[in-house]
Motif scaffolding. Structure first.
Motif, mmCIF file in Angstrom:
data_model
loop_
_atom_site.group_PDB
_atom_site.id
_atom_site.type_symbol
_atom_site.label_atom_id
_atom_site.label_comp_id
_atom_site.label_asym_id
_atom_site.label_seq_id
_atom_site.Cartn_x
_atom_site.Cartn_y
_atom_site.Cartn_z
ATOM 1 N N GLU A 157 0.525 -1.080 -0.078
ATOM 2 C CA GLU A 157 0.098 0.029 0.114
ATOM 3 C C GLU A 157 0.858 1.313 -0.158
ATOM 4 O O GLU A 157 0.661 2.046 -0.756
ATOM 5 N N GLN A 158 1.984 1.097 0.891
ATOM 6 C CA GLN A 158 2.703 2.403 0.780
ATOM 7 C C GLN A 158 3.430 2.629 -0.622
ATOM 8 O O GLN A 158 3.766 3.798 -1.010
ATOM 9 N N CYS A 159 3.964 1.603 -1.369
ATOM 10 C CA CYS A 159 4.638 1.693 -2.674
ATOM 11 C C CYS A 159 3.508 2.271 -3.583
ATOM 12 O O CYS A 159 3.903 3.250 -4.218
ATOM 13 N N LEU A 160 2.447 1.672 -3.414
ATOM 14 C CA LEU A 160 1.307 2.220 -4.407
ATOM 15 C C LEU A 160 0.897 3.646 -4.209
ATOM 16 O O LEU A 160 0.629 4.197 -5.379
ATOM 17 N N GLN A 161 0.618 4.060 -3.229
ATOM 18 C CA GLN A 161 0.378 5.293 -2.693
ATOM 19 C C GLN A 161 1.708 6.252 -3.312
ATOM 20 O O GLN A 161 1.321 7.479 -3.834
ATOM 21 N N ALA A 162 2.794 5.966 -3.244
ATOM 22 C CA ALA A 162 3.923 6.704 -3.802
ATOM 23 C C ALA A 162 3.792 6.909 -5.312
ATOM 24 O O ALA A 162 4.179 7.776 -5.813
ATOM 25 N N VAL A 163 3.771 5.713 -5.850
ATOM 26 C CA VAL A 163 3.590 5.568 -7.448
ATOM 27 C C VAL A 163 2.297 6.467 -7.675
ATOM 28 O O VAL A 163 2.536 7.299 -8.540
ATOM 29 N N GLU A 164 1.128 6.558 -7.036
ATOM 30 C CA GLU A 164 0.068 7.374 -7.485
ATOM 31 C C GLU A 164 0.482 9.001 -7.158
ATOM 32 O O GLU A 164 0.167 9.482 -7.907
ATOM 33 N N GLU A 165 1.183 9.095 -6.178
ATOM 34 C CA GLU A 165 1.384 10.485 -5.885
ATOM 35 C C GLU A 165 2.253 11.007 -7.001
ATOM 36 O O GLU A 165 2.332 12.192 -7.410
ATOM 37 N N CYS A 166 3.428 10.256 -7.251
ATOM 38 C CA CYS A 166 4.481 10.783 -8.159
ATOM 39 C C CYS A 166 4.031 10.696 -9.512
ATOM 40 O O CYS A 166 4.356 11.780 -10.280
ATOM 41 N N GLY A 167 3.357 9.774 -10.045
ATOM 42 C CA GLY A 167 2.808 10.194 -11.314
ATOM 43 C C GLY A 167 3.526 9.633 -12.595
ATOM 44 O O GLY A 167 3.210 9.549 -13.707
ATOM 45 N N ALA A 168 5.071 9.301 -12.177
ATOM 46 C CA ALA A 168 5.709 9.068 -13.494
ATOM 47 C C ALA A 168 5.423 7.706 -14.105
ATOM 48 O O ALA A 168 4.910 6.781 -13.592
ATOM 49 N N PRO A 169 5.603 7.591 -15.227
ATOM 50 C CA PRO A 169 5.219 6.538 -16.343
ATOM 51 C C PRO A 169 6.040 5.315 -15.881
ATOM 52 O O PRO A 169 5.699 4.224 -16.257
ATOM 53 N N MET A 170 7.289 5.482 -15.470
ATOM 54 C CA MET A 170 8.241 4.403 -15.297
ATOM 55 C C MET A 170 8.497 4.096 -13.863
ATOM 56 O O MET A 170 8.527 5.237 -13.166
ATOM 57 N N VAL A 171 8.656 2.936 -13.291
ATOM 58 C CA VAL A 171 8.994 2.750 -11.790
ATOM 59 C C VAL A 171 10.112 1.745 -12.044
ATOM 60 O O VAL A 171 10.166 0.567 -12.254
ATOM 61 N N SER A 172 11.222 2.102 -11.216
ATOM 62 C CA SER A 172 12.459 1.566 -11.226
ATOM 63 C C SER A 172 12.423 0.747 -9.578
ATOM 64 O O SER A 172 12.290 1.586 -8.845
ATOM 65 N N ILE A 173 12.599 -0.526 -9.527
ATOM 66 C CA ILE A 173 12.501 -1.048 -8.072
ATOM 67 C C ILE A 173 13.996 -1.477 -7.901
ATOM 68 O O ILE A 173 14.111 -2.727 -8.143
ATOM 69 N N PRO A 174 14.810 -0.518 -7.368
ATOM 70 C CA PRO A 174 16.138 -0.962 -6.901
ATOM 71 C C PRO A 174 16.051 -1.734 -5.214
ATOM 72 O O PRO A 174 15.014 -2.099 -4.801
ATOM 73 N N GLY A 175 17.031 -0.984 -4.556
ATOM 74 C CA GLY A 175 17.069 -2.007 -2.962
ATOM 75 C C GLY A 175 18.252 -1.225 -2.334
ATOM 76 O O GLY A 175 18.816 -0.314 -2.877
ATOM 77 N N GLY A 176 18.822 -2.203 -1.768
ATOM 78 C CA GLY A 176 18.532 -3.562 -1.401
ATOM 79 C C GLY A 176 18.382 -4.558 -2.627
ATOM 80 O O GLY A 176 18.427 -4.328 -3.677
ATOM 81 N N GLU A 177 18.006 -5.766 -2.387
ATOM 82 C CA GLU A 177 17.621 -6.693 -3.410
ATOM 83 C C GLU A 177 16.047 -6.875 -3.322
ATOM 84 O O GLU A 177 15.472 -7.668 -2.601
#
Ligand code: SF4
Ligand code: SF4
Length: 340
Positions: free
Chosen positions: A62-82
């Motif tokens: 839910e926190q991740c999706l909230q951030a995606v929504e707020e940001c609105g960028a068309p691409m999401v890179s998921i780094p880390g950590g692993e």
């Protein structure tokens, strides 16, 4: 296989819409870090030095999706950590695909084969595995401080390709890299059948254990110029050609730190993926209250002086493509002719 046309179209129309709206600052790629823990301990890593109680934690979906929504960028890179150690990575990717976000899941691939065999992911034009590969076998294993990781990553790449997934590589280069060996590495990756490669000099994280091998700007220009001179037509880079020209010293760009905003356990990280100069609790707060003039080369900030990392400059290159006829022409010519 190359970047799907639908992805190019999505990014191009998104950037043009921002320009038409007169948006001076807009995000292009959200850097979403759901956790910091990793199954490797690379010498140049600036992410895994947190105390154990932080390394144990992770974001909720839910926190991740909230951030995606707020940001609105068309691409999401998921780094880390692993990210493959994130227990919710399967559901998170599924939700991002539903939202039609183009995902780059950045992994060292040690767990990739196992997760694919478990059926954790389904092939999609929205999902690309971005495999950490810091050069040929010897260089990569040295960089990740463990023997055998290159071979494990190659196994993971083959398995993902066999199952119909999009696969790219991401390579960080350090002082002492051999242009000739890297050219052979590009051939190896193309022979494997990856969609494209991403290359970048490393950033001299103050927390990284190995401080000696980060590239300074002029050395980076020399290395990339030699490595990419007469680039072979068969090499496909998953990056703007103008960014590659910047690495070679042929373009003079300024950093766009808001282009790849970073969200992690602490909130929205100021000002970029590399530096940690405080956190904002919302994306809007990040954009409106960060002192952007204190960052980038022109600011004179010593932390930015030698930085040429893609998370600061790729968005500049993309913006430049759509800001002037010259930028557009340079980009088209380099893409069509393969000349950098
Ligand atoms: S694989 Fe990535 S996150 Fe893990 S230690 Fe290496 S650089 Fe850091
Ligand atoms: S120049 Fe590099 S370190 Fe400085 S703000 Fe930009 S991306 Fe961050």
């Amino acid at each position: 296989m190359t970047v799907p046309l639908s992805q190019m179209w999505t990014v191009a129309t998104y950037v043009l819409q921002q320009k038409l709206k007169g948006q001076a600052r807009y995000p292009l790629v959200l850097m979403l870090e759901p956790l910091f823990r990793c199954n490797l301990a690379c010498a140049g890593c600036g992410k895994i030095q947190y105390p154990a109680h932080i390394l144990k934690r992770h974001l909720t979906v839910e926190q991740c999706l909230q951030a995606v929504e707020e940001c609105g960028a068309p691409m999401v890179s998921i780094p880390g950590g692993e990210p493959l150690m994130y227990p919710e990575i399967g559901p998170l990717v599924k939700e991002l695909v539903v939202r039609k976000k183009y995902i780059y899941l950045c992994t060292n691939a040690i767990l990739l084969k196992e997760k694919l065999e478990e059926g954790m992911f389904a092939p999609s034009k929205y999902l690309s595995f971005s495999i950490h590969m810091d050069g040929p076998r010897q260089e990569h294993d040295e960089s990740v401080c463990r023997e055998g990781v290159y071979d494990e990553a190659v196994e993971g790449i083959k398995e993902a390709l066999r199952r119909g997934f999009r696969v790219t590589t991401n390579t960080t280069l350090f002082e002492g890299a051999s242009p000739l060996r890297m050219r052979q590495f590009f051939d190896e990756m193309m022979d494997l059948g990856v969609e494209g490669m991403m290359i970048s000099p490393g950033y001299s994280y103050s927390k990284a254990p190995d401080q000696e091998h980060f590239l300074r700007r002029q050395r980076a220009n020399e290395l990339f110029s030699t490595m990419l001179a007469r680039a072979k037509r068969r090499w496909r880079f998953n990056q703007s050609p103008l960014f590659l020209q910047f690495l070679m010293g042929k373009q003079d760009f300024e950093c766009t730190p808001w282009g790849n905003p970073t969200y992690n356990l602490f909130g929205w990280q100021r000002p970029c993926y590399l530096l940690q100069e405080g956190y904002a609790s919302t994306f809007q707060e990040l954009m409106e209250t960060t002192r952007w003039d204190q960052y980038g080369r022109k600011s004179g900030n010593p932390k930015c002086r030698d930085c040429m990392v893609h998370c600061g400059y790729e968005a500049t290159a993309v913006d430049h493509t759509f800001s002037s006829w010259r930028g557009f022409r340079d980009s088209v010519v380099a893409t069509v002719t393969g000349r950098l």
